[in-house]
Design an enzyme around this catalytic site. Sequence first.
Site: not given
Ligand code: F6P
Length: 369
Positions: A15, A83, A124, A149, A192, A244, A287, A293, A296
């Site tokens: 990611g 992937k 990572g 994370d 995370g 999460e 709520r 994302h 990120r």
């Molecule tokens: O490892 C980074 C991360 O953003 C995690 O916190 C999260 O679980 C995962 O990648 C989400 O991945 P994707 O981009 O496949 O939704």
Amino acid sequence: MSYHIRRIAICTGGGDAPGLNAVIRAAVIAAANRGWECYGIHDGFNGILFPERYPDGGVFRLTREKVRGIGHLGGTILGTTNKGNPLHFPMKMQDGTTRDMDLSGEILEYFARKELDALISIGGDGSLTIANALHQRGLRVVGVPKTIDNDLDKTYTTFGFDSAVAFATECLDRLHSTAESHQRVMVVEVMGRYAGWIALHAGISGGAHAILIPEIPFDIDKIANKIHARDGEGRMYSLVVVAEGAEPIHGHREILAPAEIGHAERLGGVGERVAKVLGDRTGKDVRVVVLGHLLRGGSPTSFDRLAAMRFGSAAVRALDEGQSGIMVALGFPNVNYVALAEVAGRMKAVPPDSDTLQTGRDLGICFGD
Ligand code: F6P
């Protein structure tokens, strides 16, 4: 020793995280200043494995011009994928089945054929495990620790984490006023994976009243009691941060999609679940905000930007010194190097004796235990 290196390749895997471009920029400039040529591989190793997908052949020359002005930009100019694990590649067969294939040989062959002397792999846990395997198979490799994370071992922190925490904290700051105005409970789900670093750091910084992390299985009644207690004191709103990967004592982790060959399971949904039960138990309006994302994206903080640039330049220095099979790590006061073998496949969770966790407890934050 620098005469050993003439050409290096750089890839970004997993990611994305704020700071990737700053690492690339620093590494390319540090390498160019040594007279080395740099090449960028598209989308993890896909540029090497599937060159036909790319107009430029999948691997392109990274000149100083290509990295000009990118240090503050989010994302990665190389592209990335979570992937494309070449050690476990899901290859579709003619009979319709999917086979778990090891394509590392094709990567090694490419490096030999193109006379690339070394790889800087920015990623990572997954990417660094791949980097370690490539090193064991003879490639000269230096890893750079990336992830929002912060779950990589042997480094004080990874770049990307500070940016994610800063954004989540800002979101919590904004949620206080609307939660208070409506006397609501706001549940904020953050990423995370199986570590609670983002939830813990942002939750404390942003003044959350409850923080749920994977390291501490939670009892939902404890959180409901905390909300009741706040109401009893006239503070009619509460903020609950949920990682999460958090899971209830008698329950299970919420999974959006199961693991597949070369791809980890997707977590998510615990925020909705916690909100539903808290609504039932407290009778309050609840709520949910899933930051997902958004954590990120955006520009790296100055901390992440500097860490990323220190990592990128240290990776080049390591190669210049003839090192391989190592990861650049953040120590104090300087960056240092640790064996990839000591990092690959290991996860850094929030330790029970963390003083940050203790700080949260001293502040009266409920951790659901
Ligand atoms: O490892 C980074 C991360 O953003 C995690 O916190 C999260 O679980 C995962 O990648 C989400 O991945 P994707 O981009 O496949 O939704």
